[in-house]
Design a protein around this motif. Structure first.
Motif, PDB file in Angstrom:
ATOM      1  N   GLN A   1       0.827  -1.205   0.000  1.00 39.24           N
ATOM      2  CA  GLN A   1       0.000   0.000   0.000  1.00 39.24           C
ATOM      3  C   GLN A   1       0.859   1.252   0.000  1.00 39.24           C
ATOM      4  O   GLN A   1       0.549   2.236  -0.690  1.00 39.24           O
ATOM      5  CB  GLN A   1      -0.932  -0.006   1.211  1.00 39.24           C
ATOM      6  N   ARG A   2       1.954   1.226   0.758  1.00 38.34           N
ATOM      7  CA  ARG A   2       2.852   2.387   0.764  1.00 38.34           C
ATOM      8  C   ARG A   2       3.469   2.604  -0.613  1.00 38.34           C
ATOM      9  O   ARG A   2       3.662   3.735  -1.051  1.00 38.34           O
ATOM     10  CB  ARG A   2       3.938   2.218   1.819  1.00 38.34           C
ATOM     11  N   GLY A   3       3.790   1.498  -1.294  1.00 35.94           N
ATOM     12  CA  GLY A   3       4.305   1.631  -2.651  1.00 35.94           C
ATOM     13  C   GLY A   3       3.289   2.247  -3.589  1.00 35.94           C
ATOM     14  O   GLY A   3       3.621   3.074  -4.446  1.00 35.94           O
ATOM     15  N   VAL A   4       2.026   1.857  -3.423  1.00 38.11           N
ATOM     16  CA  VAL A   4       0.948   2.462  -4.216  1.00 38.11           C
ATOM     17  C   VAL A   4       0.846   3.946  -3.902  1.00 38.11           C
ATOM     18  O   VAL A   4       0.757   4.790  -4.807  1.00 38.11           O
ATOM     19  CB  VAL A   4      -0.386   1.744  -3.923  1.00 38.11           C
ATOM     20  N   ASP A   5       0.841   4.286  -2.613  1.00 37.98           N
ATOM     21  CA  ASP A   5       0.744   5.688  -2.210  1.00 37.98           C
ATOM     22  C   ASP A   5       1.923   6.507  -2.735  1.00 37.98           C
ATOM     23  O   ASP A   5       1.784   7.696  -3.046  1.00 37.98           O
ATOM     24  CB  ASP A   5       0.697   5.798  -0.686  1.00 37.98           C
ATOM     25  N   PHE A   6       3.080   5.840  -2.815  1.00 36.41           N
ATOM     26  CA  PHE A   6       4.292   6.498  -3.283  1.00 36.41           C
ATOM     27  C   PHE A   6       4.233   6.770  -4.780  1.00 36.41           C
ATOM     28  O   PHE A   6       4.975   7.581  -5.307  1.00 36.41           O
ATOM     29  CB  PHE A   6       5.496   5.621  -2.950  1.00 36.41           C
ATOM     30  N   GLY A   7       3.322   6.061  -5.468  1.00 35.73           N
ATOM     31  CA  GLY A   7       3.179   6.273  -6.906  1.00 35.73           C
ATOM     32  C   GLY A   7       3.940   5.289  -7.761  1.00 35.73           C
ATOM     33  O   GLY A   7       4.128   5.530  -8.958  1.00 35.73           O
ATOM     34  N   GLU A   8       4.393   4.146  -7.180  1.00 36.00           N
ATOM     35  CA  GLU A   8       5.123   3.157  -7.966  1.00 36.00           C
ATOM     36  C   GLU A   8       4.243   2.694  -9.129  1.00 36.00           C
ATOM     37  O   GLU A   8       3.169   2.130  -8.926  1.00 36.00           O
ATOM     38  CB  GLU A   8       5.503   1.961  -7.103  1.00 36.00           C
TER      39      GLU A   8
ATOM     40  N   ALA B   1      -6.649   2.948  -3.932  1.00 36.24           N
ATOM     41  CA  ALA B   1      -6.003   3.737  -4.984  1.00 36.24           C
ATOM     42  C   ALA B   1      -5.742   5.150  -4.482  1.00 36.24           C
ATOM     43  O   ALA B   1      -6.526   5.699  -3.693  1.00 36.24           O
ATOM     44  CB  ALA B   1      -6.895   3.779  -6.221  1.00 36.24           C
ATOM     45  N   PRO B   2      -4.637   5.749  -4.897  1.00 33.53           N
ATOM     46  CA  PRO B   2      -4.366   7.126  -4.487  1.00 33.53           C
ATOM     47  C   PRO B   2      -5.472   8.068  -4.943  1.00 33.53           C
ATOM     48  O   PRO B   2      -6.072   7.883  -6.002  1.00 33.53           O
ATOM     49  CB  PRO B   2      -3.043   7.450  -5.201  1.00 33.53           C
ATOM     50  N   ASP B   3      -5.742   9.056  -4.122  1.00 32.76           N
ATOM     51  CA  ASP B   3      -6.711  10.093  -4.466  1.00 32.76           C
ATOM     52  C   ASP B   3      -6.068  11.024  -5.490  1.00 32.76           C
ATOM     53  O   ASP B   3      -5.079  11.693  -5.198  1.00 32.76           O
ATOM     54  CB  ASP B   3      -7.100  10.876  -3.207  1.00 32.76           C
ATOM     55  N   ALA B   4      -6.625  11.026  -6.696  1.00 30.06           N
ATOM     56  CA  ALA B   4      -6.034  11.838  -7.765  1.00 30.06           C
ATOM     57  C   ALA B   4      -6.018  13.320  -7.415  1.00 30.06           C
ATOM     58  O   ALA B   4      -5.212  14.085  -7.955  1.00 30.06           O
ATOM     59  CB  ALA B   4      -6.805  11.613  -9.066  1.00 30.06           C
ATOM     60  N   ALA B   5      -6.889  13.719  -6.499  1.00 27.67           N
ATOM     61  CA  ALA B   5      -6.939  15.133  -6.118  1.00 27.67           C
ATOM     62  C   ALA B   5      -5.906  15.489  -5.057  1.00 27.67           C
ATOM     63  O   ALA B   5      -5.729  16.665  -4.740  1.00 27.67           O
ATOM     64  CB  ALA B   5      -8.335  15.483  -5.612  1.00 27.67           C
ATOM     65  N   GLN B   6      -5.237  14.460  -4.490  1.00 28.51           N
ATOM     66  CA  GLN B   6      -4.255  14.688  -3.438  1.00 28.51           C
ATOM     67  C   GLN B   6      -2.873  14.234  -3.898  1.00 28.51           C
ATOM     68  O   GLN B   6      -2.753  13.242  -4.610  1.00 28.51           O
ATOM     69  CB  GLN B   6      -4.644  13.909  -2.172  1.00 28.51           C
ATOM     70  N   PRO B   7      -1.828  14.923  -3.493  1.00 27.81           N
ATOM     71  CA  PRO B   7      -0.488  14.449  -3.830  1.00 27.81           C
ATOM     72  C   PRO B   7      -0.167  13.186  -3.042  1.00 27.81           C
ATOM     73  O   PRO B   7      -0.747  12.949  -1.968  1.00 27.81           O
ATOM     74  CB  PRO B   7       0.415  15.611  -3.401  1.00 27.81           C
TER      75      PRO B   7
END
Length: 504
Positions: free
Chosen positions: A206-213, A260-266
């Protein structure tokens, strides 16, 4: 009921699935353990005739033997995920789900060699392929060598004996032939089963997903689930009943879903630093940035070393991440030169390159007339913590302090082997009187927290000068995600400790 097709990893034959298969069939499921040519199946006169396509054909033959009325779940352990994906790509209409069992994430055009955990072996085999065309085999491990291929935690002695006795050499061409995928199976349901003893976890993914990998984003879809097992790399030997239950649940579509990362948030690492810091401009020279204080005369410097591995394609690069720029500006606002750098830690094999980059930055910084070259501190973050080892082992007189925040202080098995030089838990016994400041977070990932405890134990034994700043409610990389007073206080305390050692 489901038809499970179980594909083993390197060196192993069908016997590894015996207990798990028995539990699945007892519930009425159909189970096929695939005998891969040359390891568990027929063995030609020469291994040079066996490649990845041979193993894909082995899996295809089993798929084609299954009656059309049952959904098929393909399970690939370790190397076995490569022939699983190759077969699923060609029989996507027959496959109901793919299970990645403590395996890598193969990509089109990439050979299985890239997933081997031992970097030195990867380089050796690649060199052999270039000189003799990948002839021959990779010898099977002896009983005491399986740890090189994954954690054996939880495997009973008798099972490890059986694993060793039945192991067969791995034909080199199976590791060196690129996997070819058309994308036909890209939309199939997927389950990942992670084995925690090797350091992998759902939280880490999940951290990798949040990181944008980018390779992980596909696993945030609604048809992708995850499970964890508290064991090593061979759960079919250590937890066969638990693995059977997880496979049944996976077939039913159960499991944890990634967010999934929030596209509106970095992403988390690009969110604002938790403190208001002076807007001090940087001076950029090569891969190094200096943040200069408004003070007369040569000033001490704190060099902030980012973690990793970080993809070479990551943008912005780490020295422009808010945590790094925040720390550097905080230091400059308190009268010292803040320094950040980009180093080449893009893979676990790159620690020597990153160490060269740090040494080059220190040479540049110490030569700057605005810097007091006799008063320098190094501050490492996360996976950069392993780079502390060089400076603990032979601390120069001008290095007044070493700091580390939520550091990795011993190599993590999940990342693969790291050069033995980069083990702070061993190097600390040579640190002498060098002050070390560790910021420890209470909500750390267990595999990282274990390395910190190992380091602190070693430091107590040798009497090293280690100060610990605890942040009980903070997570790894807390400076942009835990915006609490406790976290702010910890950053101030860490900076104050370092500045005290620089006598500022």
């Amino acid at each position: 009921m489901t038809a499970f097709i179980l594909v083993p990893g390197m060196f192993t034959d069908t016997h590894v699935w015996r207990e798990t298969a028995a539990r699945l069939t007892a519930e009425g499921d159909e189970v096929h353990a695939v005998a891969l040519t040359g390891t568990g199946g027929p063995r030609p006169a020469t291994a040079d005739t066996i490649d990845l396509e041979t193993h894909i054909a082995d899996v295809l033959a089993v798929i084609d033997s299954v009656g059309g009325g049952r959904p098929i779940v393909l399970v690939g352990h370790d190397y076995g995920i490569h022939p699983v994906l190759g077969a699923a790509d060609r029989r996507a209409e027959r496959v109901g789900r793919i299970v990645y069992l403590d395996s890598g994430l193969p990509q089109d055009g990439v050979p299985a060699l890239a997933a081997l955990p031992d970097q030195a072996l990867r380089e050796e085999l690649a060199e052999r392929a270039g000189t003799d065309g990948a002839h021959g085999e990779l010898p099977a491990p002896g009983r005491d060598a399986w740890q090189r291929w994954g954690s054996t935690e939880g495997v009973p002695d008798a099972a490890l004996d059986r694993l060793t006795a039945s192991a067969a050499p791995q034909p080199l061409r199976t590791l060196l032939q690129p996997l070819r995928l058309t994308g036909a199976a890209a939309s199939l349901p997927v389950t990942g089963v992670l084995c925690n003893a090797g350091g992998s976890s759902i939280e880490m993914v999940q951290r990798g997903v949040d990181f944008g990998e980018p390779t992980l984003q596909v696993f945030t879809g609604p048809r992708v689930t995850f499970f964890e097992l508290p064991t090593g790399h061979w759960p079919m030997l250590s937890l066969p009943a638990e693995l059977a239950e997880v496979l049944r649940r996976a077939a039913a579509g159960e499991g944890h879903h990634l967010v999934a990362p929030d596209a509106a948030q970095p992403p988390a690492h690009l969110r604002p630093f938790l403190l208001d810091v002076p807007d001090i401009p940087r001076e950029r020279t090569g891969h190094t940035d200096l943040y200069l204080p408004a003070a007369e005369g040569p000033r001490p410097a704190v060099v902030f070393v980012h973690g990793g591995p970080v993809s070479a394609e990551a943008r912005p690069t780490p020295r422009d991440w808010p945590a790094l720029t925040g720390y550097a500006r905080l230091a400059a606002g308190q009268g010292v030169v803040g320094v950040t750098l980009d180093h080449r830690l893009h893979d676990v094999a790159d620690y020597p390159l990153a160490a060269e980059d740090i040494a080059a930055t220190l040479e540049l910084v110490r030569a700057d007339p605005r810097v007091d070259g006799q008063r320098i501190a190094l501050w490492f973050l996360s996976g950069g913590g392993l780079l502390m080892a060089d400076w603990l082992r032979r601390p120069p007189s001008w290095l007044r302090c070493v700091a580390a925040s939520y550091p990795v202080l011993a190599p993590l098995p999940v990342l693969g082997p790291v050069d033995a030089r980069f083990r702070p838990v061993d190097a600390v016994q040579k640190a002498g009187a060098l002050p070390v400041v560790i910021t420890r977070v209470g909500r750390e990932r267990p595999e990282i927290a274990a390395t910190v405890e190992e380091f602190l134990t070693a430091s107590r034994v040798c009497g090293a000068a280690v100060e610990v700043i605890d942040v009980p409610n903070a997570h790894h990389a807390f400076e942009t995600i835990d915006l609490t007073q406790e976290s702010r206080d910890a950053v101030h305390r860490g900076m104050r400790a370092v500045l005290d050692h620089l006598a500022v």
